[in-house]
Motif scaffolding. Sequence first.
Motif, PDB file in Angstrom:
ATOM      1  N   LEU A  38       0.847  -1.271  -0.001  1.00 20.07           N
ATOM      2  CA  LEU A  38      -0.106   0.064   0.021  1.00 20.07           C
ATOM      3  C   LEU A  38       0.996   1.291  -0.009  1.00 20.07           C
ATOM      4  O   LEU A  38       0.361   2.245  -0.740  1.00 20.07           O
ATOM      5  CB  LEU A  38      -0.984  -0.039   1.188  1.00 20.07           C
ATOM      6  CG  LEU A  38      -1.934  -1.185   1.056  1.00 20.07           C
ATOM      7  CD1 LEU A  38      -2.904  -0.931   2.448  1.00 20.07           C
ATOM      8  CD2 LEU A  38      -2.811  -1.118  -0.020  1.00 20.07           C
ATOM      9  N   ARG A  39       2.156   1.324   0.551  1.00 21.33           N
ATOM     10  CA  ARG A  39       3.067   2.395   0.599  1.00 21.33           C
ATOM     11  C   ARG A  39       3.217   2.739  -0.737  1.00 21.33           C
ATOM     12  O   ARG A  39       3.780   3.740  -1.177  1.00 21.33           O
ATOM     13  CB  ARG A  39       4.260   2.170   1.439  1.00 21.33           C
ATOM     14  CG  ARG A  39       4.974   3.394   1.733  1.00 21.33           C
ATOM     15  CD  ARG A  39       6.162   3.221   2.503  1.00 21.33           C
ATOM     16  NE  ARG A  39       5.617   3.043   3.985  1.00 21.33           N
ATOM     17  CZ  ARG A  39       5.831   2.007   4.802  1.00 21.33           C
ATOM     18  NH1 ARG A  39       6.150   1.040   4.382  1.00 21.33           N
ATOM     19  NH2 ARG A  39       5.187   2.053   5.953  1.00 21.33           N
ATOM     20  N   LEU A  40       3.610   1.551  -1.737  1.00 22.07           N
ATOM     21  CA  LEU A  40       3.917   1.713  -2.968  1.00 22.07           C
ATOM     22  C   LEU A  40       3.022   2.308  -3.876  1.00 22.07           C
ATOM     23  O   LEU A  40       3.266   3.056  -4.966  1.00 22.07           O
ATOM     24  CB  LEU A  40       4.605   0.435  -3.493  1.00 22.07           C
ATOM     25  CG  LEU A  40       5.075   0.198  -4.946  1.00 22.07           C
ATOM     26  CD1 LEU A  40       6.582   0.803  -4.498  1.00 22.07           C
ATOM     27  CD2 LEU A  40       5.282  -1.268  -5.141  1.00 22.07           C
ATOM     28  N   ASN A  41       1.837   2.358  -3.443  1.00 18.10           N
ATOM     29  CA  ASN A  41       0.424   3.127  -4.280  1.00 18.10           C
ATOM     30  C   ASN A  41       0.597   2.281  -5.713  1.00 18.10           C
ATOM     31  O   ASN A  41       0.474   3.003  -6.594  1.00 18.10           O
ATOM     32  CB  ASN A  41       0.568   4.422  -4.197  1.00 18.10           C
ATOM     33  CG  ASN A  41      -0.883   4.942  -4.754  1.00 18.10           C
ATOM     34  OD1 ASN A  41      -1.889   4.107  -4.674  1.00 18.10           O
ATOM     35  ND2 ASN A  41      -0.728   6.099  -5.287  1.00 18.10           N
ATOM     36  N   PRO A  42       0.432   1.087  -5.904  1.00 19.88           N
ATOM     37  CA  PRO A  42       1.067   0.459  -7.211  1.00 19.88           C
ATOM     38  C   PRO A  42      -0.393   0.436  -8.166  1.00 19.88           C
ATOM     39  O   PRO A  42      -1.552   0.526  -7.744  1.00 19.88           O
ATOM     40  CB  PRO A  42       1.440  -0.979  -6.789  1.00 19.88           C
ATOM     41  CG  PRO A  42       0.282  -1.437  -5.827  1.00 19.88           C
ATOM     42  CD  PRO A  42       0.402  -0.249  -4.909  1.00 19.88           C
TER      43      PRO A  42
END
Length: 225
Positions: free
Chosen positions: A52-56
């Motif tokens: 989720l931090r990567l926001n893929p």
Amino acid sequence: MREEVLAALLAADKELSRDEPEVEANLGIQMEHMGLETWSISVRRRIRDTVLRLNPDKIIFAGAGIGHLSSWILHHLSENESKSKVQLIEEGNRFAVILKRLCDRYESVDTNIVVGSTALLAGELIAWKITKSGNPPIFPEADAIIVNSSMVKLADDVEVMLKILNKNGILLTIEPTPPVGDRDTTDPEVVGFNKWMELIKSTNDTHHLAFAPLFGGTIVAWFAK
């Protein structure tokens, strides 16, 4: 700098809930009743934080099983009206009904199920890239890939999925436990573990690797150099 990015991506996100959503908790109980193994909640929580931090834009779960881990991420994507596209790869039809129900539950998330072997699907993708005929068997590229495979297939599955990982994407799996006991060198698990060790050595040239020891397992992450 990119090595520092990988470390930051693997850090815990203290702003996200530490508790499993109801759907995932129920799937965990179902797995126990079915005698299936799953990753610890510490491992699953950290993978959720990282993805989720990567926001893929595109996420692949290779070895989705009954969706125990993917449900946590789908829950968050649904609540936040994310535009991420998710692909669940599972080798057989055994869990097709459960995965379909999961997709229906989180219908606001663009999710599709692909049945087949990860390695074979990756091979079909290579052929598709040459012909560009019809739809690709799996995403031609992805920003976040989670691989959950047996010891026998793990190294092969990670190797083929690294080929479709975007430059700024991350691939995650769990470090396998070395085979114990008096095993022949031809034992499938021994062969699989040796392939894993070779994979770690060979990918060091092309990727930053990070190991995150947690309760119940060690996450291994790849991020292109």
